[in-house]
Design an enzyme around this catalytic site. Sequence first.
Site, mmCIF file in Angstrom:
data_model
loop_
_atom_site.group_PDB
_atom_site.id
_atom_site.type_symbol
_atom_site.label_atom_id
_atom_site.label_comp_id
_atom_site.label_asym_id
_atom_site.label_seq_id
_atom_site.Cartn_x
_atom_site.Cartn_y
_atom_site.Cartn_z
ATOM 1 N N ASN A 397 0.703 -1.646 -0.002
ATOM 2 C CA ASN A 397 0.460 0.027 0.178
ATOM 3 C C ASN A 397 0.959 1.093 -0.602
ATOM 4 O O ASN A 397 1.165 1.823 -0.968
ATOM 5 C CB ASN A 397 -1.331 -0.073 1.335
ATOM 6 C CG ASN A 397 -1.834 0.777 1.174
ATOM 7 O OD1 ASN A 397 -1.766 1.869 0.032
ATOM 8 N ND2 ASN A 397 -2.779 1.051 1.818
ATOM 9 N N ASP A 398 1.353 1.172 1.139
ATOM 10 C CA ASP A 398 2.252 2.439 1.439
ATOM 11 C C ASP A 398 3.401 3.563 0.475
ATOM 12 O O ASP A 398 3.183 3.777 -0.127
ATOM 13 C CB ASP A 398 2.199 2.524 2.729
ATOM 14 C CG ASP A 398 1.449 3.605 3.983
ATOM 15 O OD1 ASP A 398 0.783 3.229 3.339
ATOM 16 O OD2 ASP A 398 1.546 3.186 4.417
ATOM 17 N N VAL A 399 4.309 2.055 -0.247
ATOM 18 C CA VAL A 399 5.204 1.624 -0.513
ATOM 19 C C VAL A 399 4.746 2.312 -2.450
ATOM 20 O O VAL A 399 5.743 1.798 -3.424
ATOM 21 C CB VAL A 399 5.830 0.347 -0.879
ATOM 22 C CG1 VAL A 399 6.329 0.379 0.830
ATOM 23 C CG2 VAL A 399 5.393 -0.865 -1.277
ATOM 24 N N SER A 438 0.546 3.569 7.531
ATOM 25 C CA SER A 438 1.106 5.264 7.277
ATOM 26 C C SER A 438 -1.144 6.220 7.838
ATOM 27 O O SER A 438 -0.595 7.678 8.013
ATOM 28 C CB SER A 438 1.334 5.927 6.376
ATOM 29 O OG SER A 438 0.444 6.052 5.347
#
Lengths: 473, 164
Positions: A397-399, A438
Amino acid sequence: MNENIKILTEIAYMISAATFIFGLKMMSKPTTAIKGNIISACGMALAIGVTLLNPIVKTYEWIIIGGLIGTIAGSIAALKVPMTSMPGFVAFFNGTGGLASMLVGWSDFHVNYTRSGYGGYNLENIVLILATYLAMLIGGVTFSGSMIAYAKLEEKMTGKPILFKGQQVVNAIVLGLGILIGIIFFANPNGSIVYPAIILLMILANILGILVTIPIGGADMPVVICLLNSYSGMAACASGFVLNNTVLIVAGALVGASGIILTAIMCKAMNRSLANVLFSGFGSAEGKISTSAHGEVRALTPEDAYYVLEAARSVVFVPGYGMAVAQAQHVVKELADILEKNGADVKFAIHPVAGRMPGHMNVLLAEANVPYDKLLEMDDVNPIIDTVDVCIVVGANDVVNPAAREDPNSSIYGMPIINVDYAKTCLVLKRSLASGFSGVDNPLFFKENTRMIFGDAKQTLTGIINQFKDAME
Amino acid sequence: MSKITFFIKKVPLMGWVSVIVFSSVLLLLFLGSFTQSAQAKAPSICAVSQFSVSQQDSVSNPYQSERALNPMTLLIFTFLITVFLGVELLTKVPSQLHTPLMSGSNAISGITVVGACLAAGQGRESLLLVLIGVIAMICAMINVAGGYLVTDRMLRMFKGKERK
């Protein structure tokens, strides 16, 4: 002491220090790494062997009892642990290493304090006192910190950051007390209050380890594991100075350096400073500006996905922690094989902080028999991503969050990401639209070329594989 | 605050700086303590066995004693060089091998087993010492055995080409 044994010991320690260095050097290539590991293990066996010849060792029964228990427990754990639990396993091992160093420091202190007393302030004694103090302090912090990290990673406790009011003040007080004990110890190492103070020091070190680890959440774990790995090396190094032992100093310094390098790599991959990771309790801080992304979500069923993939000539998988949670690495590999048979070029793109420890995804894919030349690093895949037909995001997700590139208000702005949104089509396998660790919404889900496939990653992939199998028959 | 974060950002650099400061402080302390007697040297567990040679020699030969290196400075020197060597060596490890590197270095940090042996093997004079030694022994051997085995198991999974 017999001169010959002494010289033999020194030479043996030198050889085993050399094998550690050589073993780590061989770690730089997958083809030589297995041999490097074995060479390093031989060096360890040699070091243990000659230590048993040391005349200080008078009885062997306790060494054998302790050694056997440790060997059996360690071996069983090493052979049984599933690859998905590797981060927790490594965290646990960091902890036992720290505890061992702390205890070695304590035992040496006990001998010095109760038998002969510490001497005057010459260099040997200054280093001895300082190293004893550091071995116990760092060892204690490593032990309790690693156990908390282990509990978080194995979900034996909440993975979310635990923050309370005045946390920094409490940390500062504990650390201050620890330093005060250090001063007391240094000022008069033979004083009557020193023994209780040292016991208190070990307790404080363990409390400090807990305090600094609980505010750190799931996706920051790679940094913490690396840092604790480094600490376990530094603790070993400190106990090497306590014992005046070259091989401990060399091995400890190597491990310390490796941990520090990995920590720096992880921090860089998240575009955050170490201080930020350690003190901020990322994702839980109040009043953080988080941008919300809106738009139309285009959802696909596995059947629709089949048609997209059937036509694709080049496919890139982007795995994340979700793949580990769903244990989906084997189905990912199966689908990759089918796509290759179908004539597509299949690669895997791995972000440095994907998963819960450095290299986590690589190990999982290696377990599923994906050859390592198909694994691309972020910097290799980004320049060619716009030529890719389909990107399949499995549990990341965040990456892959384009907000890191586009939205200066986002808390992850500036973090290097894999630009999956530049691919012609992007399939995102995800349980829901929930934001990642995050706490930042992911505008990727609303992009025009993005298709969401909701559900468990493993089931979704199995569904797509079945479509392919049906079509082939 | 921003200054502090700036400093901590430069972890590797600050690492070197602190190492250098640490060792130079020790050196200064050493120089300052020249006048003090070195007689009252406390025998550590292992200090007896190692590095006491040069001091015996220094008594017999005054010329040699002027040139004799303090063994402790040699150890600090070893430490410094190893840290630099470690950084040089380990920056070359590719990211795909980072997990085996971590478990492998875990195994290496189990080298405290040497200290644990010395603590556990001192006999039964002190029950506390035996207890500390045995626990240290267990912990260190978990690291050594588990670390090497799991690294080996992991590395054997890495395949260059498709397995047939």
